[in-house]
Design an enzyme around this catalytic site. Structure first.
Site, PDB file in Angstrom:
ATOM      1  N   LYS A 114      18.738  43.284 113.520  1.00 37.33           N
ATOM      2  CA  LYS A 114      18.188  42.794 114.791  1.00 37.33           C
ATOM      3  C   LYS A 114      18.586  43.726 115.936  1.00 37.33           C
ATOM      4  O   LYS A 114      17.775  44.022 116.809  1.00 37.33           O
ATOM      5  CB  LYS A 114      18.690  41.387 115.101  1.00 37.33           C
ATOM      6  CG  LYS A 114      17.946  40.308 114.353  1.00 37.33           C
ATOM      7  CD  LYS A 114      16.642  39.955 115.054  1.00 37.33           C
ATOM      8  CE  LYS A 114      15.962  38.805 114.320  1.00 37.33           C
ATOM      9  NZ  LYS A 114      14.532  38.759 114.500  1.00 37.33           N
ATOM     10  N   LYS A 197       6.702  40.456  97.666  1.00 38.73           N
ATOM     11  CA  LYS A 197       6.470  39.030  97.769  1.00 38.73           C
ATOM     12  C   LYS A 197       5.597  38.688  98.959  1.00 38.73           C
ATOM     13  O   LYS A 197       5.437  39.485  99.875  1.00 38.73           O
ATOM     14  CB  LYS A 197       7.793  38.280  97.820  1.00 38.73           C
ATOM     15  CG  LYS A 197       8.612  38.532  99.058  1.00 38.73           C
ATOM     16  CD  LYS A 197       9.784  37.548  99.101  1.00 38.73           C
ATOM     17  CE  LYS A 197      10.320  37.455 100.507  1.00 38.73           C
ATOM     18  NZ  LYS A 197      11.400  36.509 100.681  1.00 38.73           N
ATOM     19  N   LYS A 200       4.848  36.698 105.863  1.00 38.69           N
ATOM     20  CA  LYS A 200       3.948  36.857 106.997  1.00 38.69           C
ATOM     21  C   LYS A 200       4.170  38.175 107.735  1.00 38.69           C
ATOM     22  O   LYS A 200       3.316  38.632 108.456  1.00 38.69           O
ATOM     23  CB  LYS A 200       4.025  35.667 107.942  1.00 38.69           C
ATOM     24  CG  LYS A 200       5.424  35.273 108.361  1.00 38.69           C
ATOM     25  CD  LYS A 200       5.370  34.023 109.209  1.00 38.69           C
ATOM     26  CE  LYS A 200       6.775  33.517 109.479  1.00 38.69           C
ATOM     27  NZ  LYS A 200       7.136  32.337 108.750  1.00 38.69           N
TER      28      LYS A 200
END
Ligand code: TRP
Length: 335
Positions: A114, A197, A200
């Site tokens: 982050k 996988k 989104k």
């Protein structure tokens, strides 16, 4: 896992549920609420670390709640609540932060990621994300936390914080929670882009959402990555093809899977037909969900009732824990 074990998981209020979330997690939540005392909550405090627009927050929370209800979470069986409806969580977070150290927090992979992704906003909430998550878990003295691989390090921190608290103040006060992965029940749904996988953030067209309209589902599935077809009888399927079969297996009838499998093996398969079938079966599978979303979404009274009931149920154990912790650390009410 035994019947008495408390299960808890948190849900980020971002985005819509896709097939991967459903088969990878939500379906198992729905099962667990039958056997265990479960808490599922929407992590809206956590979402503030990325500074969402105030005007968007409520809508995001509402959409996530509606979709989880439509997917089968039952407010009568599990305790479903909004994290910020339990300010006790914030208080426990404060206590835990007093024994969480800069060095260990800085080493957390998600924090480093982050910090790299949003260098202009490396706030203290990001750094202490694992302490808030520990507070979520410990506030109900949970034993099992169903989470994906990406959350295992956070869970390890929770275990560290719980052990540390117990050692410093009171042996065995907090149960040491375990990550729970569903073993054989865990179905990993691949994306439509040929590898990896479903997710989104993996790019447009990779994920099929449960609430997606049929036209858009057809479009996405028809564009899924394939190859130029089998070149030998009974050959192993390359990843993009295997992926389509994996999805087919969860939404279609076994004879449909067998039919296309046979066609693949004798080299007569036409991917266009396979995709058409897959799209229609996904649509048939998701239609009841879409109807349910529309029904629940139109019923604000019901949504309010669910939230209120969840807050009330969750605050019982939360209040108890915070009262205990206050007294354990030495805050004594003498007036
Ligand atoms: N960090 C989790 C995620 O990103 C969400 C979460 C917050 C959570 N608090 C939790 C998960 C407590 C399990 C337990 O998906």
């Amino acid at each position: 896992m035994e019947k008495k074990d408390i299960v808890l998981s948190g849900i980020r209020p971002t985005g819509n549920l896709h097939l991967g979330n459903y088969f990878g997690a939500v379906k198992n939540f729905v099962k667990m609420q039958e056997t265990n005392k479960c808490f599922f909550f929407i992590a809206d405090y956590h979402s503030l670390t990325t500074h969402p627009k105030p005007g968007d927050l409520q809508g995001n929370v509402r959409q996530v709640l509606v979709e989880y209800l439509a997917a089968g979470l039952d407010p009568e069986k599990a305790t479903l609540y909004l994290q910020s409806d339990l300010p006790e969580t914030a208080e426990l977070y404060l206590f835990l932060n007093m024994n969480a150290y800069l060095g260990e927090l800085e080493r957390v992979t998600t924090f480093k990621e982050k910090a790299r992704k949003q260098p202009d906003n490396v706030n203290a909430g990001l750094l202490t994300y694992p302490t808030l998550m520990a507070a979520d878990i410990l506030i109900h003295r949970s034993s099992y936390v169903p989470v994906g691989k990406d959350q295992e390090q956070h869970l390890e921190m929770t275990r560290t914080f719980a052990r540390r608290f117990n050692r410093m103040y009171k042996n065995d006060y907090f149960p040491i929670p375990k990550a729970f992965n569903f073993g054989d029940d865990l179905i990993k749904i691949p994306g439509l882009d040929g590898s990896g996988k479903m997710g989104k953030s993996e790019g447009e067209g990779n994920a099929v959402f449960l609430a997606e309209d049929p036209k858009s589902i057809r479009k996405k599935v028809m564009r899924a990555v394939t190859d130029s077809g089998p070149t030998q009888k009974n050959q192993t399927k390359p990843e993009p093809i295997e992926n389509l079969f994996t999805i087919l297996k969860v939404v279609s009838k076994p004879d449909v899977v067998e039919y296309f499998d046979d066609q693949y093996n004798n080299m007569t398969i036409r991917y266009g037909d396979l995709k058409k079938q897959l799209a229609e079966d996904i649509i048939a599978f998701t239609t009841p969900f879409r109807d349910k979303v529309a029904e629940i979404s139109a019923n604000q009274d019901y949504i309010n009732k669910v939230m209120k009931m969840g807050a009330e149920k969750a605050s019982v154990s939360a209040r108890q824990t915070v009262n205990d912790v206050r007294s354990i650390v030495g805050f004594k009410k003498i007036y």
